[in-house]
Design a protein around this motif. Structure first.
Motif, PDB file in Angstrom:
ATOM      1  N   ILE A   1       0.843  -1.195   0.000  1.00 36.71           N
ATOM      2  CA  ILE A   1       0.000   0.000   0.000  1.00 36.71           C
ATOM      3  C   ILE A   1       0.880   1.248   0.000  1.00 36.71           C
ATOM      4  CG2 ILE A   1      -1.590   1.344   1.440  1.00 36.71           C
ATOM      5  CD1 ILE A   1      -2.726  -1.335   2.436  1.00 36.71           C
ATOM      6  N   GLY A   2       0.531   2.222  -0.836  1.00 33.24           N
ATOM      7  CA  GLY A   2       1.246   3.493  -0.849  1.00 33.24           C
ATOM      8  C   GLY A   2       2.515   3.513  -1.671  1.00 33.24           C
ATOM      9  N   SER A   3       2.821   2.421  -2.405  1.00 33.17           N
ATOM     10  CA  SER A   3       4.055   2.387  -3.195  1.00 33.17           C
ATOM     11  C   SER A   3       3.944   3.287  -4.423  1.00 33.17           C
ATOM     12  CB  SER A   3       4.362   0.951  -3.624  1.00 33.17           C
ATOM     13  OG  SER A   3       3.330   0.460  -4.465  1.00 33.17           O
ATOM     14  N   GLU A   4       5.076   3.642  -4.978  1.00 36.41           N
ATOM     15  CA  GLU A   4       5.103   4.484  -6.172  1.00 36.41           C
ATOM     16  C   GLU A   4       4.590   3.698  -7.377  1.00 36.41           C
ATOM     17  OE1 GLU A   4       9.024   7.104  -5.943  1.00 36.41           O
ATOM     18  OE2 GLU A   4       9.389   5.049  -5.273  1.00 36.41           O
ATOM     19  N   VAL A   5       3.689   4.292  -8.140  1.00 34.91           N
ATOM     20  CA  VAL A   5       3.144   3.585  -9.307  1.00 34.91           C
ATOM     21  C   VAL A   5       4.212   3.375 -10.371  1.00 34.91           C
ATOM     22  CG1 VAL A   5       0.782   4.388  -8.917  1.00 34.91           C
ATOM     23  CG2 VAL A   5       2.309   5.724 -10.380  1.00 34.91           C
ATOM     24  N   ALA A   6       5.234   4.212 -10.386  1.00 31.76           N
ATOM     25  CA  ALA A   6       6.297   4.082 -11.387  1.00 31.76           C
ATOM     26  C   ALA A   6       7.038   2.763 -11.261  1.00 31.76           C
ATOM     27  CB  ALA A   6       7.282   5.245 -11.261  1.00 31.76           C
ATOM     28  N   THR A   7       7.030   2.142 -10.071  1.00 28.96           N
ATOM     29  CA  THR A   7       7.722   0.866  -9.884  1.00 28.96           C
ATOM     30  C   THR A   7       7.029  -0.273 -10.628  1.00 28.96           C
ATOM     31  OG1 THR A   7       6.458   0.398  -7.865  1.00 28.96           O
ATOM     32  CG2 THR A   7       8.559   1.546  -7.614  1.00 28.96           C
TER      33      THR A   7
END
Length: 449
Positions: A279-285
């Motif tokens: 949850i809350g991770s960067e979408v770019a990853t």
């Protein structure tokens, strides 16, 4: 024994870019973001200030109105920034993650625990944020007792994550969660499934309903309306199926593990599939290593195309979503688009459109609304895609002119913005139905409580 619910009114929007059933670990995100705006109606009081080191599951802020309700960090690391808006409103809390994760031990809780212990553990551990209530579609008030709890285990929205796939192998956590939740209500825990192969179909302490039909058959609001509608003075709680895994793992191990399997889908993704992230991770990853052009004119949506939220390329997965959708940005102008036959768009009307000729065709749609905002036009089309026993046009208008008595009489207590996503999609007047309903619910919460 399951009880069947068959939905006839609705609309399946079949889009290109469905995620393949393969799961990979996402690139580990360096930063994680928790946004208080994801928890509607909550006024946050900050605990972890800039420079504070936190463990996964340690409190970041609590609810000003109910101090026992904590909201916690999904990872261990350092709070490096508290982003603020007007009047020093907390917009986001940025956490720089540790390479080696450490977890705050909340302690195991066995199946014999009573309702008070379960409620206290969920509140202090941050898992209470996963429990929402109707009326008002906000984080549930622990001081109220629900007449029933509803869980949708079937996702019918366009390009939604397949819950039968994402929940596979999590039966122990699911059972622990529903057993605990069943002690928090005098009524039943109702679960909807799309097939008997669902991991939720064989659980104890639940009433299983097999649902079928077009979207929104998978919405929890549809389940509530068909099983046990909400009347004035009543409260029901809802929980997303994937959040049950986090709740169950907390009870079994004492750890708040914010891991989530997320579907990356959409026509702008060259290789749509599932990712294991937090949850809350960067979408770019997840987005830019999968064929999405960094310089392309695309929209990244945290959630599905009907109810999701637009995020920037450097944005983050929101607290409740289990899908990231990437589709073309519809900022182009179509010459004489209103006056020529249309073969590549979906419409409930047969005027100049032909999607009804090929109901199984998948479409590559963009975000263009194909029209501009105008006054409501009475067409009768909303009722064709709205399966709830509610008058959609009338309740929308009641919200617009803030008539609380009429909103009550028309069934406002049991709806949420997502229930009006389809009516917004087909609206020839291009009215923001979900925004109208959200503002109406906020008004009722403020005036009636």
């Amino acid at each position: 024994m399951s009880k069947d619910i068959r939905i006839k009114k609705g609309l399946d929007i079949k889009l290109v870019g469905e995620a393949e059933k393969t799961t990979e670990n996402a690139i580990v995100s360096n930063f994680y973001y928790i946004r208080p705006e994801d928890f509607h109606s909550i006024i946050p009081k900050l605990v972890a200030k800039e420079g504070t080191r936190v463990k996964a599951g340690e409190t970041l802020f609590y609810n000003k109105d109910i101090e026992a309700m904590k909201f916690v960090s999904p990872v261990s690391g350092e709070v490096t920034e508290v982003q603020r808006g007007p009047r020093r409103r907390i917009d986001a809390i940025k956490i720089t993650a540790d390479k080696e994760q450490t977890y705050l031990d909340h302690g195991k809780l066995d199946a014999s625990a009573d309702a008070d212990k379960i409620k206290a553990r969920l509140l202090e551990s941050g898992c209470w944020a996963f429990i929402k209530q109707r009326p008002y579609d906000v984080v549930a008030n622990p001081e109220h007792s629900p007449k029933a709890i509803f869980i949708s285990g079937y996702a019918s929205a366009p390009l939604a994550a397949d819950l039968d796939y994402t929940l596979a192998g999590k039966e122990a956590e699911l059972q622990a969660a529903v057993t605990a939740l069943s002690k928090l209500t005098d009524g039943q825990v109702h679960v909807s499934v799309g097939s008997n192969n669902s991991p939720l179909a064989s659980l104890n302490d639940v009433t299983v309903h097999k649902v079928s039909g077009p979207h929104p058959s998978g919405n929890v609001g549809t389940l509530i309306n068909k099983v046990d509608p909400v009347n004035k003075g009543e409260v029901v709680w809802t929980v997303n199926a994937q959040d049950l895994v986090i709740i169950g793992e907390l009870l079994l191990t004492g750890k708040f593990n914010a891991e989530r399997i997320v579907a990356l889908a959409g026509s702008s993704v060259k290789k749509p599939r599932y990712f294991r992230t937090k949850i809350g991770s960067e979408v770019a990853t997840m987005v830019y290593d999968n064929g999405v052009d960094k310089d392309g004119n695309d929209r990244i949506i945290s959630g599905n195309v009907l109810t999701g939220k637009k995020v920037a390329p450097d944005g983050a997965l929101d607290y409740y979503s289990n899908v990231i959708t990437v589709i073309p940005e519809g900022d182009d102008y179509e010459f004489f688009g209103w006056n020529k036959p249309v073969f590549n768009k979906i419409s409930t009307s047969r005027a100049l459109t032909f999607s009804w000729l090929n109901p199984k065709k998948k479409y590559d749609l963009n975000t263009n609304t194909n029209g501009e905002h105008r006054a409501f036009v009475v067409t009768g089309s909303y009722e064709e895609v709205f399966p709830l026993d509610i008058y959609p046009m009338q309740i929308l208008k009641a919200c617009m002119y803030s008539d609380l008595d009429e909103m009550e009489a028309l069934g406002m207590y049991e709806v949420a913005p997502e229930d009006f996503a389809l009516t917004e999609f087909i609206c020839v007047s291009k009215q923001p139905h979900q925004k109208i309903i959200r503002e109406g619910l906020d008004l009722m919460l403020k005036e009636i409580g």
